[in-house]
Design a protein around this motif. Structure first.
Motif, PDB file in Angstrom:
ATOM      1  N   VAL A 166       9.849   1.580   6.822  1.00 28.94           N
ATOM      2  CA  VAL A 166       9.099   0.850   5.799  1.00 28.94           C
ATOM      3  C   VAL A 166       9.237   1.585   4.475  1.00 28.94           C
ATOM      4  CG1 VAL A 166       6.838  -0.071   5.145  1.00 28.94           C
ATOM      5  CG2 VAL A 166       7.462   0.099   7.569  1.00 28.94           C
ATOM      6  N   ASN A 167       9.546   0.847   3.417  1.00 27.78           N
ATOM      7  CA  ASN A 167       9.711   1.476   2.107  1.00 27.78           C
ATOM      8  C   ASN A 167       9.394   0.467   0.997  1.00 27.78           C
ATOM      9  OD1 ASN A 167      12.190  -0.089   1.639  1.00 27.78           O
ATOM     10  ND2 ASN A 167      13.078   1.277   3.191  1.00 27.78           N
ATOM     11  N   ARG A 168       9.557   0.885  -0.224  1.00 27.57           N
ATOM     12  CA  ARG A 168       9.238   0.023  -1.363  1.00 27.57           C
ATOM     13  C   ARG A 168      10.064  -1.266  -1.380  1.00 27.57           C
ATOM     14  NH1 ARG A 168       6.420   2.573  -5.717  1.00 27.57           N
ATOM     15  NH2 ARG A 168       6.197   4.847  -5.481  1.00 27.57           N
ATOM     16  N   ASP A 169      11.222  -1.241  -0.727  1.00 22.86           N
ATOM     17  CA  ASP A 169      12.091  -2.422  -0.735  1.00 22.86           C
ATOM     18  C   ASP A 169      11.600  -3.520   0.205  1.00 22.86           C
ATOM     19  OD1 ASP A 169      13.790  -1.242  -2.583  1.00 22.86           O
ATOM     20  OD2 ASP A 169      15.057  -0.337  -1.025  1.00 22.86           O
ATOM     21  N   ASN A 170      10.820  -3.156   1.235  1.00 21.49           N
ATOM     22  CA  ASN A 170      10.405  -4.192   2.179  1.00 21.49           C
ATOM     23  C   ASN A 170       8.881  -4.371   2.284  1.00 21.49           C
ATOM     24  OD1 ASN A 170       9.701  -1.988   3.862  1.00 21.49           O
ATOM     25  ND2 ASN A 170      11.685  -2.064   4.921  1.00 21.49           N
ATOM     26  N   ILE A 171       8.153  -3.793   1.306  1.00 24.69           N
ATOM     27  CA  ILE A 171       6.729  -4.105   1.162  1.00 24.69           C
ATOM     28  C   ILE A 171       6.452  -4.406  -0.305  1.00 24.69           C
ATOM     29  CG2 ILE A 171       5.927  -2.691   3.096  1.00 24.69           C
ATOM     30  CD1 ILE A 171       5.078  -0.553   1.051  1.00 24.69           C
ATOM     31  N   ASP A 172       5.354  -5.067  -0.551  1.00 22.91           N
ATOM     32  CA  ASP A 172       4.874  -5.262  -1.922  1.00 22.91           C
ATOM     33  C   ASP A 172       3.908  -4.111  -2.187  1.00 22.91           C
ATOM     34  OD1 ASP A 172       3.966  -6.083  -4.361  1.00 22.91           O
ATOM     35  OD2 ASP A 172       3.053  -7.948  -3.665  1.00 22.91           O
ATOM     36  N   ALA A 173       4.432  -3.014  -2.774  1.00 20.76           N
ATOM     37  CA  ALA A 173       3.656  -1.784  -2.928  1.00 20.76           C
ATOM     38  C   ALA A 173       2.780  -1.833  -4.170  1.00 20.76           C
ATOM     39  CB  ALA A 173       4.592  -0.582  -3.002  1.00 20.76           C
ATOM     40  N   ALA A 174       1.536  -1.417  -4.011  1.00 15.23           N
ATOM     41  CA  ALA A 174       0.591  -1.353  -5.127  1.00 15.23           C
ATOM     42  C   ALA A 174       0.158   0.096  -5.325  1.00 15.23           C
ATOM     43  CB  ALA A 174      -0.621  -2.233  -4.852  1.00 15.23           C
ATOM     44  N   GLU A 175       0.385   0.625  -6.524  1.00 15.15           N
ATOM     45  CA  GLU A 175      -0.019   1.992  -6.844  1.00 15.15           C
ATOM     46  C   GLU A 175      -1.404   1.941  -7.481  1.00 15.15           C
ATOM     47  OE1 GLU A 175       3.257   3.360  -9.282  1.00 15.15           O
ATOM     48  OE2 GLU A 175       4.138   4.370  -7.554  1.00 15.15           O
ATOM     49  N   LEU A 176      -2.420   2.110  -6.650  1.00 12.09           N
ATOM     50  CA  LEU A 176      -3.800   1.952  -7.113  1.00 12.09           C
ATOM     51  C   LEU A 176      -4.672   3.089  -6.593  1.00 12.09           C
ATOM     52  CD1 LEU A 176      -4.192  -1.831  -6.188  1.00 12.09           C
ATOM     53  CD2 LEU A 176      -3.866  -0.925  -8.494  1.00 12.09           C
ATOM     54  N   GLY A 177      -5.741   3.355  -7.331  1.00 14.82           N
ATOM     55  CA  GLY A 177      -6.737   4.293  -6.858  1.00 14.82           C
ATOM     56  C   GLY A 177      -7.552   3.692  -5.736  1.00 14.82           C
ATOM     57  N   ASN A 178      -8.422   4.489  -5.142  1.00 12.15           N
ATOM     58  CA  ASN A 178      -9.186   4.042  -3.992  1.00 12.15           C
ATOM     59  C   ASN A 178     -10.110   2.876  -4.320  1.00 12.15           C
ATOM     60  OD1 ASN A 178     -10.260   4.150  -1.326  1.00 12.15           O
ATOM     61  ND2 ASN A 178     -12.016   5.264  -2.130  1.00 12.15           N
ATOM     62  N   SER A 179     -10.857   2.983  -5.394  1.00 14.80           N
ATOM     63  CA  SER A 179     -11.802   1.914  -5.754  1.00 14.80           C
ATOM     64  C   SER A 179     -11.075   0.608  -6.035  1.00 14.80           C
ATOM     65  CB  SER A 179     -12.625   2.332  -6.968  1.00 14.80           C
ATOM     66  OG  SER A 179     -13.445   3.441  -6.664  1.00 14.80           O
ATOM     67  N   GLN A 180      -9.960   0.682  -6.766  1.00 10.33           N
ATOM     68  CA  GLN A 180      -9.175  -0.522  -7.065  1.00 10.33           C
ATOM     69  C   GLN A 180      -8.599  -1.120  -5.789  1.00 10.33           C
ATOM     70  OE1 GLN A 180      -6.647   1.762  -9.816  1.00 10.33           O
ATOM     71  NE2 GLN A 180      -7.077   0.214 -11.366  1.00 10.33           N
ATOM     72  N   SER A 181      -8.122  -0.257  -4.898  1.00  6.76           N
ATOM     73  CA  SER A 181      -7.561  -0.745  -3.636  1.00  6.76           C
ATOM     74  C   SER A 181      -8.620  -1.465  -2.814  1.00  6.76           C
ATOM     75  CB  SER A 181      -6.979   0.421  -2.827  1.00  6.76           C
ATOM     76  OG  SER A 181      -5.888   1.020  -3.495  1.00  6.76           O
ATOM     77  N   ALA A 182      -9.806  -0.885  -2.746  1.00  6.00           N
ATOM     78  CA  ALA A 182     -10.896  -1.507  -1.984  1.00  6.00           C
ATOM     79  C   ALA A 182     -11.249  -2.877  -2.557  1.00  6.00           C
ATOM     80  CB  ALA A 182     -12.120  -0.595  -1.985  1.00  6.00           C
ATOM     81  N   GLU A 183     -11.268  -2.972  -3.873  1.00  8.89           N
ATOM     82  CA  GLU A 183     -11.577  -4.253  -4.529  1.00  8.89           C
ATOM     83  C   GLU A 183     -10.500  -5.288  -4.225  1.00  8.89           C
ATOM     84  OE1 GLU A 183     -11.934  -3.254  -8.632  1.00  8.89           O
ATOM     85  OE2 GLU A 183     -13.803  -2.101  -8.353  1.00  8.89           O
ATOM     86  N   ARG A 184      -9.226  -4.869  -4.285  1.00 13.79           N
ATOM     87  CA  ARG A 184      -8.120  -5.794  -4.009  1.00 13.79           C
ATOM     88  C   ARG A 184      -8.130  -6.259  -2.556  1.00 13.79           C
ATOM     89  NH1 ARG A 184      -3.448  -5.049  -7.496  1.00 13.79           N
ATOM     90  NH2 ARG A 184      -4.269  -4.778  -9.612  1.00 13.79           N
ATOM     91  N   LEU A 185      -8.440  -5.351  -1.653  1.00 17.09           N
ATOM     92  CA  LEU A 185      -8.503  -5.722  -0.236  1.00 17.09           C
ATOM     93  C   LEU A 185      -9.641  -6.726  -0.019  1.00 17.09           C
ATOM     94  CD1 LEU A 185      -7.088  -4.506   2.546  1.00 17.09           C
ATOM     95  CD2 LEU A 185      -9.434  -3.788   2.960  1.00 17.09           C
ATOM     96  N   ALA A 186     -10.770  -6.469  -0.643  1.00 14.18           N
ATOM     97  CA  ALA A 186     -11.922  -7.365  -0.509  1.00 14.18           C
ATOM     98  C   ALA A 186     -11.626  -8.747  -1.066  1.00 14.18           C
ATOM     99  CB  ALA A 186     -13.132  -6.763  -1.215  1.00 14.18           C
TER     100      ALA A 186
END
Length: 329
Positions: A168-188
């Motif tokens: 698994v790498n950047r070529d086969n996922i949609d990678a998001a470079e986010l902090g923890n709080s931002q990631s939690a918000e996006r997941l929610a």
């Protein structure tokens, strides 16, 4: 505002004459580095004019004003300590090793000024999934929207190495470079299918996520934990107990890496001796025990755990303290 400590500090008496500012790089406000860094800053500070420790005042280094600064965490903190932007920082053990020697992701970019003051606590890798979702292994993340942590964080460096072990790498996922709080918000909000974050539990942003939208944590198999340890040796098998987060009523097997307190070799030995002594006094014990939950795991008994294996030197001031208390012969 900050003062070059190495050039200024020559003796303990100098601290009483004028304030000395001491910057500690931490992490994002939703993680663990920031509150722990704030606790350490409080513990080692004793601003000019403050009451003596034995009279109920602060028990830190006389004249020292330590400040916890929010950063993008491990990689940034190591670089900032190396180049003098910060006097100290919190950083993951694998990042400290690799940046000091200039290996792996940091090939040809050694950070020879890094010095260790103490091992603090284990940072458990959280692989967070939406409520009701599960994966069998990291290979299942192919084609998904995945938070890989912030650029400049030790988590991202380690996670990309782990993922590569499962193709698994950047070529086969949609990678998001986010902090923890931002990631939690996006997941929610349904904008992420998974995200990684390494930190001491409980992590504030995940506590909120678990108690509102809900979440799952991936529990790694023993075989996968061994494979991860082979890929990133600083990450060792660990466990997040059941009940740490609402709705997570199962123990989570996961890899963990030690969080270290690091400083620059440019800092005066007397200063680092003083702050190491302050870090481990009885007053600091009370502060650690009554702050973030991970504070209870920060102990003098474990201060040197794993440090020798890293082959990154202790600061002479810290080494002097540990010799005095019989932890180094």
């Amino acid at each position: 505002m900050a003062i070059c400590l190495g050039a200024m500090i020559a003796s303990t008496s100098a601290f009483a004459q004028s304030p000395t500012f001491f910057r500690i790089g931490t992490g994002g406000a939703g993680g663990t580095y920031f509150p722990i860094g704030g606790t350490i800053a409080n513990a080692i500070s004793a601003p000019p004019g403050s009451r003596p420790c034995d009279e109920g005042g602060q028990c830190g280094v006389p004249g020292l004003i330590a400040i916890a600064q929010s950063t993008t965490a491990s990689v940034f903190n190591a670089a900032a300590v190396q180049n003098g932007q910060l006097e100290a920082g919190l950083s993951a053990a694998d990042v400290v090793h690799d940046t000091y020697f200039g290996v792996r992701k940091f090939e040809g970019k050694p950070h020879p000024k890094l010095r260790i003051v103490a091992n603090l606590y284990p940072e458990d890798l959280h692989l967070v999934l939406p409520k009701g979702q599960k994966i069998e292994s990291l290979a299942d993340l192919k084609g998904e929207r995945v938070g890989i942590a912030q650029a400049g964080s030790g988590t991202q460096v380690a996670v990309l190495t782990m993922l590569d072990g499962w193709g698994v790498n950047r070529d086969n996922i949609d990678a998001a470079e986010l902090g923890n709080s931002q990631s939690a918000e996006r997941l929610a909000d349904g904008q992420l299918d998974a995200y990684f974050y390494a930190a001491g539990w409980p992590v504030a942003a995940m506590v909120q996520l678990a108690s509102t939208k809900g979440m799952e944590l991936h529990s790694f198999s023993d075989a996968d934990l061994k494979k991860i340890n082979d890929l990133v040796p600083a990450y060792i098998p660990s466990q997040i107990p059941a009940g740490v987060y609402d709705g997570i009523d199962y123990a989570v097997k996961t890899p963990a890496v030690s969080a270290l307190f690091i400083v620059s070799s440019d800092l005066d030995e007397e200063l680092v001796y003083g702050l190491t002594k302050a870090l481990w006094n009885s007053n600091t014990r009370k502060i650690l025990d009554n702050g973030h939950a991970k504070g209870k795991q920060i102990t003098l008994e474990t201060a040197l755990d794993g440090v020798a294996v890293l082959e990154v030197p202790l600061h002479p001031g810290a080494a002097r303290f540990y010799k005095e208390v019989g932890m180094i012969k």
